[in-house]
Design an enzyme around this catalytic site. Structure first.
Site, PDB file in Angstrom:
ATOM      1  N   ASN A  37       0.814  -1.211   0.000  1.00  0.00           N
ATOM      2  CA  ASN A  37       0.000   0.000   0.000  1.00  0.00           C
ATOM      3  C   ASN A  37       0.857   1.275   0.000  1.00  0.00           C
ATOM      4  OD1 ASN A  37      -2.190   1.639   0.131  1.00  0.00           O
ATOM      5  ND2 ASN A  37      -2.841   1.020   2.170  1.00  0.00           N
ATOM      6  N   HIS A 122     -14.326  -4.215   9.656  1.00  0.00           N
ATOM      7  CA  HIS A 122     -13.925  -2.872  10.081  1.00  0.00           C
ATOM      8  C   HIS A 122     -15.153  -1.998  10.297  1.00  0.00           C
ATOM      9  CE1 HIS A 122      -9.488  -2.375   8.670  1.00  0.00           C
ATOM     10  NE2 HIS A 122      -9.685  -3.588   9.093  1.00  0.00           N
ATOM     11  N   ARG A 147     -13.699  -4.866  14.333  1.00  0.00           N
ATOM     12  CA  ARG A 147     -12.730  -3.850  14.737  1.00  0.00           C
ATOM     13  C   ARG A 147     -13.478  -2.536  14.899  1.00  0.00           C
ATOM     14  NH1 ARG A 147      -7.528  -1.347  11.387  1.00  0.00           N
ATOM     15  NH2 ARG A 147      -8.988   0.277  10.720  1.00  0.00           N
ATOM     16  N   TYR A 159      -7.213   8.472  10.992  1.00  0.00           N
ATOM     17  CA  TYR A 159      -7.055   7.380  10.041  1.00  0.00           C
ATOM     18  C   TYR A 159      -7.895   6.170  10.448  1.00  0.00           C
ATOM     19  CZ  TYR A 159      -5.703   3.593   7.302  1.00  0.00           C
ATOM     20  OH  TYR A 159      -5.775   2.536   6.469  1.00  0.00           O
ATOM     21  N   ASP A 218      -7.309  -0.930  16.824  1.00  0.00           N
ATOM     22  CA  ASP A 218      -5.991  -0.757  16.215  1.00  0.00           C
ATOM     23  C   ASP A 218      -5.430   0.605  16.608  1.00  0.00           C
ATOM     24  OD1 ASP A 218      -4.840  -1.420  12.806  1.00  0.00           O
ATOM     25  OD2 ASP A 218      -3.769  -0.727  14.586  1.00  0.00           O
ATOM     26  N   HIS A 220      -2.490   1.644  15.629  1.00  0.00           N
ATOM     27  CA  HIS A 220      -1.645   2.082  14.495  1.00  0.00           C
ATOM     28  C   HIS A 220      -0.294   2.654  14.916  1.00  0.00           C
ATOM     29  CE1 HIS A 220      -5.558   2.124  12.125  1.00  0.00           C
ATOM     30  NE2 HIS A 220      -4.764   1.324  11.460  1.00  0.00           N
ATOM     31  N   GLU A 244      -4.271  -3.780  18.801  1.00  0.00           N
ATOM     32  CA  GLU A 244      -3.291  -3.988  17.724  1.00  0.00           C
ATOM     33  C   GLU A 244      -2.317  -2.835  17.601  1.00  0.00           C
ATOM     34  OE1 GLU A 244      -5.246  -4.479  13.999  1.00  0.00           O
ATOM     35  OE2 GLU A 244      -3.411  -4.188  12.846  1.00  0.00           O
ATOM     36  N   GLU A 270       1.711  -6.302  11.158  1.00  0.00           N
ATOM     37  CA  GLU A 270       1.281  -6.155   9.752  1.00  0.00           C
ATOM     38  C   GLU A 270       2.382  -5.519   8.916  1.00  0.00           C
ATOM     39  OE1 GLU A 270      -2.131  -3.571  10.537  1.00  0.00           O
ATOM     40  OE2 GLU A 270      -1.228  -2.151   9.161  1.00  0.00           O
ATOM     41  N   ARG A 291       0.542 -10.696  12.929  1.00  0.00           N
ATOM     42  CA  ARG A 291      -0.284 -10.027  11.928  1.00  0.00           C
ATOM     43  C   ARG A 291       0.185 -10.173  10.480  1.00  0.00           C
ATOM     44  NH1 ARG A 291      -4.645  -8.260  11.213  1.00  0.00           N
ATOM     45  NH2 ARG A 291      -4.447  -6.027  10.846  1.00  0.00           N
ATOM     46  N   HIS A 320      -3.309  -9.920   8.591  1.00  0.00           N
ATOM     47  CA  HIS A 320      -3.760  -8.640   8.042  1.00  0.00           C
ATOM     48  C   HIS A 320      -4.584  -8.919   6.784  1.00  0.00           C
ATOM     49  CE1 HIS A 320      -2.172  -4.564   6.326  1.00  0.00           C
ATOM     50  NE2 HIS A 320      -3.194  -4.335   7.107  1.00  0.00           N
ATOM     51  N   ASP A 324      -6.190  -3.500   1.024  1.00  0.00           N
ATOM     52  CA  ASP A 324      -4.920  -3.412   0.302  1.00  0.00           C
ATOM     53  C   ASP A 324      -4.133  -4.705   0.339  1.00  0.00           C
ATOM     54  OD1 ASP A 324      -4.863  -1.691   2.951  1.00  0.00           O
ATOM     55  OD2 ASP A 324      -2.885  -2.635   2.810  1.00  0.00           O
ATOM     56  N   GLU A 347      -8.435 -10.996   9.349  1.00  0.00           N
ATOM     57  CA  GLU A 347      -9.041  -9.707   9.003  1.00  0.00           C
ATOM     58  C   GLU A 347      -9.689  -9.841   7.626  1.00  0.00           C
ATOM     59  OE1 GLU A 347      -6.268  -6.532   9.087  1.00  0.00           O
ATOM     60  OE2 GLU A 347      -7.746  -4.996   8.687  1.00  0.00           O
ATOM     61  N   TRP A 410       3.109   6.342  12.692  1.00  0.00           N
ATOM     62  CA  TRP A 410       1.877   6.079  11.974  1.00  0.00           C
ATOM     63  C   TRP A 410       1.349   4.738  12.482  1.00  0.00           C
ATOM     64  CZ3 TRP A 410      -1.922   3.857  10.018  1.00  0.00           C
ATOM     65  CH2 TRP A 410      -2.596   4.330   8.904  1.00  0.00           C
TER      66      TRP A 410
HETATM   67  C1  GCO Z   1      -5.282  -2.839   9.442  1.00  0.00           C
HETATM   68  C2  GCO Z   1      -4.359  -1.820   9.001  1.00  0.00           C
HETATM   69  C3  GCO Z   1      -4.941  -0.799   8.104  1.00  0.00           C
HETATM   70  C4  GCO Z   1      -3.725  -0.196   7.498  1.00  0.00           C
HETATM   71  C5  GCO Z   1      -3.643  -0.356   6.021  1.00  0.00           C
HETATM   72  C6  GCO Z   1      -2.203  -0.223   5.621  1.00  0.00           C
HETATM   73  O1  GCO Z   1      -5.126  -3.293  10.582  1.00  0.00           O
HETATM   74  O2  GCO Z   1      -6.107  -3.236   8.588  1.00  0.00           O
HETATM   75  O3  GCO Z   1      -3.745  -1.177  10.117  1.00  0.00           O
HETATM   76  O4  GCO Z   1      -5.771   0.017   8.841  1.00  0.00           O
HETATM   77  O5  GCO Z   1      -3.511   1.050   7.905  1.00  0.00           O
HETATM   78  O6  GCO Z   1      -4.099  -1.619   5.683  1.00  0.00           O
HETATM   79  O7  GCO Z   1      -2.040  -0.612   4.317  1.00  0.00           O
HETATM   80 MG    MG Z   2      -3.499  -2.553  11.660  1.00  0.00          MG
END
Ligand code: GCO
Ligand code: MG
Length: 410
Positions: A37, A122, A147, A159, A218, A220, A244, A270, A291, A320, A324, A347, A410
């Protein structure tokens, strides 16, 4: 049976994907996902310019040898680009081997260890009413694990949260986390505001939906270890399935501090690509779920290696699977997830209609879980003509800054 030719297909049905097609000298086709991604073209070039020229003439059945040849022979080991490229070759060769055997891929990985793989979707919303609607929508779709992501008071967008503004009024989570633009969007973040807000969200969700629904969240990578410990402890009353990416985990030892303070289950990885990224996390049982998806973890071969190591320490899979990870990558995850003993959860962030039109539905979704398709190989049928109609467009994940302008994790 020799590898005859390879094609790297960069296509953008709903979002950007990188797909590898390998064809053998007797016409058997294998598919692999190499989508990274926001850095898709880097992997496409790694494949086209440095891997594809090496494959023709190799024995397609020699999957382990090819994996080692590309991993050790490339000299510059590990990392998301190289391991996504290797993953796509590995997955395509497993697809070919299973097609030649006339079996669904999971049968070559040990057969089914369960009826289906539990999945989570999600749900999100800027405010509680939107979030509750999104949770109800996912319950109606059949999800039994969800989630939960929301906005943070005082911030226009965070995000991972669909809101009427961010998704153009659709109120649905933006299918493409990486927004199409020549430059990444910039978002603002304040950890203290987030830490004050999140427990109240889960208090409200538990009040509305009860104690049984499996809830995930999550972070992040945005917290320091002690902030992660604080969040994990503050969420204990709400009995999360997992929390997460609580803190950047390149420093694997950072999770020791978090683990000392909370029993909330932790999922990490991930952005990790090899078993080495997990060595301390797993051997010291600092996490509960791994992940890495097939696409980013070096393929079936790479992720199986990680999960067999994890099984020794009672750590489970939590692959994950956002939009993406392409349907090819999701199909591979479903085949491995069905076969391994230490499966945890998968997921499954439903792909868009455009994506599904190109790749097809990679799994069967019933009773809160998925099964791979009962067809030889991965079970994928990619519409290459339709894929060709969707040109790549630059798209990036947003970047993140603190209120004072400092770039933040991030
Ligand atoms: C998740 C991921 C997404 C990502 C994205 C990155 O747990 O699915 O954290 O939220 O940010 O998939 O490519
Ligand atoms: Mg994630």
């Amino acid at each position: 049976m020799l590898i005859d030719r390879t094609e790297v297909i960069v296509s953008s049905p709903g979002r950007n994907f990188v797909t590898l097609k390998i064809t053998t000298d007797d016409g058997v086709v294998g598919w692999g996902d190499a989508t990274l991604n926001g850095r898709e073209l880097a992997v496409a070039s790694y494949l086209r310019d440095h891997v594809a020229p090496l494959l023709p003439g190799r024995d397609a059945h020699r999957i382990e040898d090819t994996w080692q040849y590309l991993y050790r022979g490339g000299y510059w080991r590990r990392g998301p680009v190289a391991m996504a490229a290797i993953a796509s070759v590995d997955t395509a060769l497993w697809d070919i081997k299973a097609k030649v055997a006339g079996l669904p891929l999971y049968q070559l990985l040990g057969g089914a260890s369960r009826e289906r793989c539990l999945v989570y979707g999600h749900a999100s919303g800027q405010e509680l009413p939107e979030l509750f609607d999104s949770i109800r929508e996912h319950l109606e779709l059949g999800f039994r694990a969800i989630r939960v992501q929301t906005g943070v008071p005082g911030f226009a967008s965070v995000y991972g949260v669909a809101s009427s503004a961010a998704s153009g009024g659709a109120g649905r989570y933006d299918y493409e986390p990486a927004r199409r633009s020549a430059r990444p969007a910039e978002e603002t973040w304040d950890t203290r505001a987030y830490l004050r807000h999140v427990p109240s969200v889960f208090e409200a969700v538990r009040g509305e939906f009860g104690p049984d629904l499996a809830l995930l969240h999550d972070a992040h990578h945005r917290l320091t270890p002690i902030q992660a410990a604080k969040l994990g402890r503050s969420l204990e009353p709400y009995d999360l399935f997992w929390l997460e990416d609580v803190t950047p985990a390149e420093n694997q030892q950072a999770l020791r501090l978090v683990r000392q303070h909370t029993t909330t289950p932790l999922a990490i990885g991930e952005v990790f690509n090899t078993v080495w990224d997990y060595q301390t996390l797993i051997s010291e049982q600092l996490i509960d779920y791994v992940r890495s998806p097939i696409t980013h973890g070096g393929g079936i071969t790479g992720v199986r290696r990680i999960l067999d190591y994890a099984a020794m320490y009672q750590v489970k899979s939590g692959m994950h699977g956002p939009t993406d990870v392409s349907p090819v990558g999701l199909a591979a995850a479903a085949h491995l997830g069905l076969a391994i003993h230490n499966f945890g959860i998968q997921e499954y962030m439903l792909h868009s209609e455009q994506t599904t039109a190109v790749f097809g539905l990679p799994v069967e979704f019933t009773e809160g879980g998925i099964r791979p398709l009962e067809e030889p190989g991965l079970g994928m049928h990619v519409d290459e003509n339709l894929a060709a109609k969707y040109e790549y467009e630059p798209a990036y994940l947003p970047t993140n800054r603190l209120l004072d302008g400092t770039v933040h994790d991030w």
